[in-house]
Write an enzyme that holds these catalytic residues in place. Structure first.
Site, PDB file in Angstrom:
ATOM      1  N   GLN A  63      -4.961  -1.838   9.799  1.00 51.69           N
ATOM      2  CA  GLN A  63      -4.738  -3.083   9.059  1.00 51.69           C
ATOM      3  C   GLN A  63      -5.249  -4.267   9.881  1.00 51.69           C
ATOM      4  O   GLN A  63      -4.950  -4.387  11.069  1.00 51.69           O
ATOM      5  CB  GLN A  63      -3.236  -3.225   8.741  1.00 51.69           C
ATOM      6  CG  GLN A  63      -2.893  -4.383   7.832  1.00 51.69           C
ATOM      7  CD  GLN A  63      -3.505  -4.263   6.428  1.00 51.69           C
ATOM      8  OE1 GLN A  63      -3.686  -3.159   5.914  1.00 51.69           O
ATOM      9  NE2 GLN A  63      -3.848  -5.377   5.827  1.00 51.69           N
ATOM     10  N   LYS A 110       0.843  -1.200   0.000  1.00 55.08           N
ATOM     11  CA  LYS A 110       0.000   0.000   0.000  1.00 55.08           C
ATOM     12  C   LYS A 110       0.882   1.255   0.000  1.00 55.08           C
ATOM     13  O   LYS A 110       0.635   2.211  -0.734  1.00 55.08           O
ATOM     14  CB  LYS A 110      -0.920   0.005   1.237  1.00 55.08           C
ATOM     15  CG  LYS A 110      -2.062  -1.006   1.150  1.00 55.08           C
ATOM     16  CD  LYS A 110      -2.865  -1.125   2.446  1.00 55.08           C
ATOM     17  CE  LYS A 110      -3.894  -2.242   2.307  1.00 55.08           C
ATOM     18  NZ  LYS A 110      -4.708  -2.469   3.515  1.00 55.08           N
ATOM     19  N   ASP A 168     -11.452   2.634   4.438  1.00 55.38           N
ATOM     20  CA  ASP A 168     -11.714   1.198   4.299  1.00 55.38           C
ATOM     21  C   ASP A 168     -13.220   0.911   4.237  1.00 55.38           C
ATOM     22  O   ASP A 168     -13.615  -0.220   3.946  1.00 55.38           O
ATOM     23  CB  ASP A 168     -11.110   0.433   5.487  1.00 55.38           C
ATOM     24  CG  ASP A 168      -9.817  -0.285   5.146  1.00 55.38           C
ATOM     25  OD1 ASP A 168      -9.611  -0.600   3.962  1.00 55.38           O
ATOM     26  OD2 ASP A 168      -9.027  -0.532   6.075  1.00 55.38           O
TER      27      ASP A 168
END
Ligand code: GUN
Length: 280
Positions: free
Chosen positions: A94, A50, A117
């Site tokens: 994460q 990422k 997200d």
């Protein structure tokens, strides 16, 4: 029939070009904050990928790496600070988190306008209501983008999803339903799963079991989307046995190089959209 391979890398490259162009005209650089706890093998690789992709298109990232034994309070305190920080446009935690942490309690703290997200209940709830959320989860969004390159209209398609996760199965089912598909979500307790998967026009495997889906699981001409990233004798493979199904399916996403690159592209697209949202 030999399945056509859907190249996620190529589609992602096109998206990166557009994003780089958009960022060039901004008065400042968008920033994504990434929170990672512990050293989960997969997470270390995903986070690095990422950051690398963000750097390439001129987007800043800041990694907040907590030790395995970090407390919920410490992480929530950081999220509160980042929510209030005008230089931070997107925030992700994460996953998976270590077992002593309550995932929902932590991610629910990210303000919906920075939740790139798309996991915050405001965003998932708006999606469920078929209204416009600020952000939709990156993997399902990447899958929808790939499917739109195959079908101009998804209405009436029979879709079966293997896996009911917050990250993929649930939001993807909602997106498909919102496109008027007939959706079945299967999971570890589903009985006679093959009877269901064999009816799928579009089958999405997102369960994390190496090569679970074989040719007797699918119907002729099915579109197969493989979200899995597993290791089989040291070699990376998906949840679909690509060699076994390739003569029966019409389309297949490869692992690696299919859904993975699209997920990262969609996360960065969400971050650029977050910047715009916060500068309106
Ligand atoms: N772990 C695996 N996929 C994802 C994702 O899309 N977002 C986050 N935050 N964690 C993940």
């Amino acid at each position: 029939m030999t399945a056509e391979i859907i190249n996620g890398k190529t589609t992602a490259s096109g998206i990166y070009e557009i994003l780089a162009q958009r960022i060039k005209d901004f008065p400042s650089t968008p920033k994504l904050a990434i929170i990672m706890v512990g050293n989960d093998d997969g997470s270390v690789i995903y986070v690095r990928n990422k950051q690398k992709a963000a750097e390439k298109i001129g987007l800043k990232t800041e990694l907040f790496h907590f030790p395995e034994n970090a407390s919920e309070d410490e992480i929530i305190t950081l999220i509160s600070r980042l929510n209030a920080d005008s230089q931070t446009n997107g925030i992700i935690v994460q996953l998976p988190l270590p077992a002593h942490l309550t995932t929902n309690k932590i991610i629910n703290h990210i303000m919906p306008q920075k939740d790139v997200d798309g996991f915050n209940p405001y965003n998932t709830g708006m999606l469920q209501n078929n209204e416009q959320p600020y952000f939709v989860a990156a993997t399902p969004l990447g899958i929808m983008t790939m499917l739109k390159n195959i079908y101009s209209d998804l209405s009436g398609k029979n879709v079966v999803i293997i896996g009911a996760s917050l990250i993929v199965g649930r939001p993807l089912a909602t997106l498909m339903l919102n496109q008027e598909c007939t959706v079945t979500i299967t999971h570890i307790h589903t009985r006679n799963i093959k009877e269901l998967t064999r009816k799928a026009d579009i089958l999405i495997a997102a369960c994390g079991v190496a090569k679970l889906v074989k040719k007797d699981w699918i119907k002729d001409g099915a579109v197969l989307i493989d979200v899995g990233i597993n290791r089989d004798n040291g070699k990376i493979c998906g949840d679909i046995d690509a060699d076994d199904v390739k003569e029966k399916a019409a389309f297949l996403t490869p692992v690696p190089g299919g859904v993975g690159p699209m997920t990262i592209a969609m996360l960065l697209q969400n971050t650029v959209d977050a910047y715009i949202l916060q500068h309106q």
